[in-house]
Design a protein around this motif. Structure first.
Motif, PDB file in Angstrom:
ATOM      1  N   LYS A 156      25.662  -0.297  12.411  1.00  0.00           N
ATOM      2  CA  LYS A 156      26.867   0.377  11.906  1.00  0.00           C
ATOM      3  C   LYS A 156      27.952  -0.642  11.552  1.00  0.00           C
ATOM      4  O   LYS A 156      28.600  -0.538  10.501  1.00  0.00           O
ATOM      5  N   SER A 157      28.148  -1.624  12.404  1.00  0.00           N
ATOM      6  CA  SER A 157      29.147  -2.667  12.128  1.00  0.00           C
ATOM      7  C   SER A 157      28.750  -3.491  10.909  1.00  0.00           C
ATOM      8  O   SER A 157      29.589  -3.827  10.070  1.00  0.00           O
ATOM      9  N   THR A 158      27.464  -3.818  10.820  1.00  0.00           N
ATOM     10  CA  THR A 158      26.970  -4.585   9.686  1.00  0.00           C
ATOM     11  C   THR A 158      27.153  -3.803   8.390  1.00  0.00           C
ATOM     12  O   THR A 158      27.571  -4.361   7.372  1.00  0.00           O
ATOM     13  N   TYR A 159      26.850  -2.527   8.419  1.00  0.00           N
ATOM     14  CA  TYR A 159      27.017  -1.670   7.245  1.00  0.00           C
ATOM     15  C   TYR A 159      28.462  -1.721   6.740  1.00  0.00           C
ATOM     16  O   TYR A 159      28.705  -1.912   5.548  1.00  0.00           O
ATOM     17  N   ARG A 160      29.408  -1.568   7.657  1.00  0.00           N
ATOM     18  CA  ARG A 160      30.826  -1.577   7.269  1.00  0.00           C
ATOM     19  C   ARG A 160      31.224  -2.888   6.595  1.00  0.00           C
ATOM     20  O   ARG A 160      31.864  -2.888   5.552  1.00  0.00           O
ATOM     21  N   VAL A 161      30.854  -4.006   7.207  1.00  0.00           N
ATOM     22  CA  VAL A 161      31.222  -5.314   6.663  1.00  0.00           C
ATOM     23  C   VAL A 161      30.502  -5.562   5.338  1.00  0.00           C
ATOM     24  O   VAL A 161      31.115  -6.030   4.366  1.00  0.00           O
ATOM     25  N   LYS A 201      22.830 -14.745   2.901  1.00  0.00           N
ATOM     26  CA  LYS A 201      24.145 -14.416   3.449  1.00  0.00           C
ATOM     27  C   LYS A 201      24.058 -13.179   4.342  1.00  0.00           C
ATOM     28  O   LYS A 201      24.771 -13.066   5.341  1.00  0.00           O
ATOM     29  N   GLU A 202      23.141 -12.269   4.018  1.00  0.00           N
ATOM     30  CA  GLU A 202      22.933 -11.086   4.852  1.00  0.00           C
ATOM     31  C   GLU A 202      22.409 -11.467   6.237  1.00  0.00           C
ATOM     32  O   GLU A 202      22.772 -10.854   7.239  1.00  0.00           O
ATOM     33  N   SER A 203      21.563 -12.489   6.283  1.00  0.00           N
ATOM     34  CA  SER A 203      21.040 -12.978   7.566  1.00  0.00           C
ATOM     35  C   SER A 203      22.166 -13.555   8.417  1.00  0.00           C
ATOM     36  O   SER A 203      22.230 -13.310   9.627  1.00  0.00           O
ATOM     37  N   TRP A 204      23.045 -14.310   7.776  1.00  0.00           N
ATOM     38  CA  TRP A 204      24.179 -14.874   8.497  1.00  0.00           C
ATOM     39  C   TRP A 204      25.084 -13.773   9.035  1.00  0.00           C
ATOM     40  O   TRP A 204      25.580 -13.865  10.158  1.00  0.00           O
ATOM     41  N   LEU A 205      25.284 -12.743   8.234  1.00  0.00           N
ATOM     42  CA  LEU A 205      26.154 -11.654   8.674  1.00  0.00           C
ATOM     43  C   LEU A 205      25.587 -10.956   9.909  1.00  0.00           C
ATOM     44  O   LEU A 205      26.310 -10.724  10.882  1.00  0.00           O
ATOM     45  N   VAL A 206      24.306 -10.628   9.895  1.00  0.00           N
ATOM     46  CA  VAL A 206      23.713  -9.952  11.062  1.00  0.00           C
ATOM     47  C   VAL A 206      23.761 -10.864  12.283  1.00  0.00           C
ATOM     48  O   VAL A 206      24.060 -10.399  13.391  1.00  0.00           O
ATOM     49  N   LYS A 258      29.429  -3.454   3.126  1.00  0.00           N
ATOM     50  CA  LYS A 258      30.040  -2.625   2.077  1.00  0.00           C
ATOM     51  C   LYS A 258      31.322  -3.276   1.560  1.00  0.00           C
ATOM     52  O   LYS A 258      31.540  -3.368   0.354  1.00  0.00           O
ATOM     53  N   LYS A 259      32.148  -3.752   2.470  1.00  0.00           N
ATOM     54  CA  LYS A 259      33.417  -4.387   2.081  1.00  0.00           C
ATOM     55  C   LYS A 259      33.193  -5.670   1.293  1.00  0.00           C
ATOM     56  O   LYS A 259      33.969  -6.004   0.405  1.00  0.00           O
ATOM     57  N   LEU A 260      32.125  -6.395   1.639  1.00  0.00           N
ATOM     58  CA  LEU A 260      31.843  -7.674   0.978  1.00  0.00           C
ATOM     59  C   LEU A 260      30.920  -7.526  -0.234  1.00  0.00           C
ATOM     60  O   LEU A 260      30.506  -8.522  -0.819  1.00  0.00           O
ATOM     61  N   HIS A 261      30.596  -6.287  -0.589  1.00  0.00           N
ATOM     62  CA  HIS A 261      29.734  -5.985  -1.739  1.00  0.00           C
ATOM     63  C   HIS A 261      28.382  -6.696  -1.649  1.00  0.00           C
ATOM     64  O   HIS A 261      27.884  -7.260  -2.617  1.00  0.00           O
ATOM     65  N   MET A 262      27.808  -6.636  -0.461  1.00  0.00           N
ATOM     66  CA  MET A 262      26.495  -7.216  -0.221  1.00  0.00           C
ATOM     67  C   MET A 262      25.432  -6.122  -0.346  1.00  0.00           C
ATOM     68  O   MET A 262      25.759  -4.951  -0.526  1.00  0.00           O
ATOM     69  N   ASN A 263      24.171  -6.512  -0.230  1.00  0.00           N
ATOM     70  CA  ASN A 263      23.068  -5.566  -0.270  1.00  0.00           C
ATOM     71  C   ASN A 263      23.071  -4.788   1.051  1.00  0.00           C
ATOM     72  O   ASN A 263      22.332  -5.102   1.982  1.00  0.00           O
ATOM     73  N   ILE A 288      20.408  -4.831   4.510  1.00  0.00           N
ATOM     74  CA  ILE A 288      21.009  -5.450   5.695  1.00  0.00           C
ATOM     75  C   ILE A 288      21.195  -4.436   6.828  1.00  0.00           C
ATOM     76  O   ILE A 288      20.974  -4.750   7.993  1.00  0.00           O
ATOM     77  N   THR A 289      21.554  -3.209   6.484  1.00  0.00           N
ATOM     78  CA  THR A 289      21.744  -2.176   7.508  1.00  0.00           C
ATOM     79  C   THR A 289      20.431  -1.843   8.189  1.00  0.00           C
ATOM     80  O   THR A 289      20.352  -1.740   9.420  1.00  0.00           O
TER      81      THR A 289
END
Length: 165
Positions: free
Chosen positions: A44-49, A124-129, A51-56, A60-61
Motif C-alpha cells: 500500500k505504501s509502495t503504491y502511493r509513492v 528504480k522500482e526495486s530501489w523503492l520497494v 503513483k506520485k512518482l509516475h512509476m510502473n 511494483i505494487t
C-alpha cells in the motif's frame, strides 16, 4: 488515499490477497504482526509513492505484496542470518509458483534486502520497494515488537525484584 485509489489498489492486488496460499501468511509472525499484514502495508505504501512518482505502479505494487511470500517452515534448516538472505529467493519461488511474475518484479522481490544481501536492485522500482520495506519494518519493529520486548523485560525485572524480597 482516495476512494478511486483504494479501488484501484484493491483491483491490482485482488488475485493475490484472495489466494488461499497467500492468505496463510496471516498466521506467520513478522516484525510483531502477521507477514500478510506487513506485506500489505509495504504494498500500500509502495503504491502511493509509485503513483506520485509516475512509476510502473502495477508491477511494483504486486511485487511489493509478494516480497515476503515465504513460510517459516521453508527456511527452518537455516540460521537467522542465513534466513535473512535466503528468504527473498524463497519468496520469488513461491510468487512464480502461484502468479505470473515478470523480470522487473523478480528483481524487486530478490533485491528487497539490499544492502544486507548482495542482490543489487536493477530498477528504480526495486530501489523503492527496498526503501519502503525498510521504513515499514522499522515502524513495525518500533510499534509492535519493541513494546512487546520492553513489556517482557519489565515483567522479568519486576519478578526478579519481588523474588529477592
Amino acid at each position: 488515499m482516495s476512494i478511486n485509489q483504494k479501488q484501484e489498489f484493491d483491483d491490482i492486488v485482488a488475485d493475490i490477497i484472495n489466494h488461499p496460499v497467500f492468505q496463510e501468511l496471516d498466521s506467520e509472525m513478522h516484525h510483531g504482526i502477521s507477514r500478510y499484514g506487513h506485506s500489505y502495508r509495504v504494498a500500500k505504501s509502495t503504491y502511493r509513492v509509485a503513483k506520485k512518482l509516475h512509476m510502473n505502479y502495477i508491477d511494483i505494487t504486486r511485487a511489493a505484496l509478494l516480497h515476503d511470500f515465504f513460510f517459516d517452515q521453508q527456511l527452518s534448516s537455516f540460521n537467522k542470518a542465513q534466513t535473512w538472505c535466503k528468504h527473498p529467493f524463497v519468496a520469488l519461488e513461491n510468487a512464480k509458483k502461484y502468479f505470473s511474475i515478470n523480470p522487473r518484479q523478480e528483481n524487486i522481490i530478490v533485491s528487497h534486502m539490499f544492502p544486507s544481501c548482495k542482490v543489487l536492485p536493477k530498477y528504480k522500482e526495486s530501489w523503492l520497494v527496498t526503501c519502503v520495506d525498510k521504513t515499514v519494518s522499522f515502524y513495525e519493529m518500533y510499534r509492535y515488537k519493541a513494546s512487546l520486548v520492553f513489556g517482557i523485560w519489565t515483567m522479568f525485572l519486576f519478578n526478579m525484584i519481588t523474588l529477592q524480597k
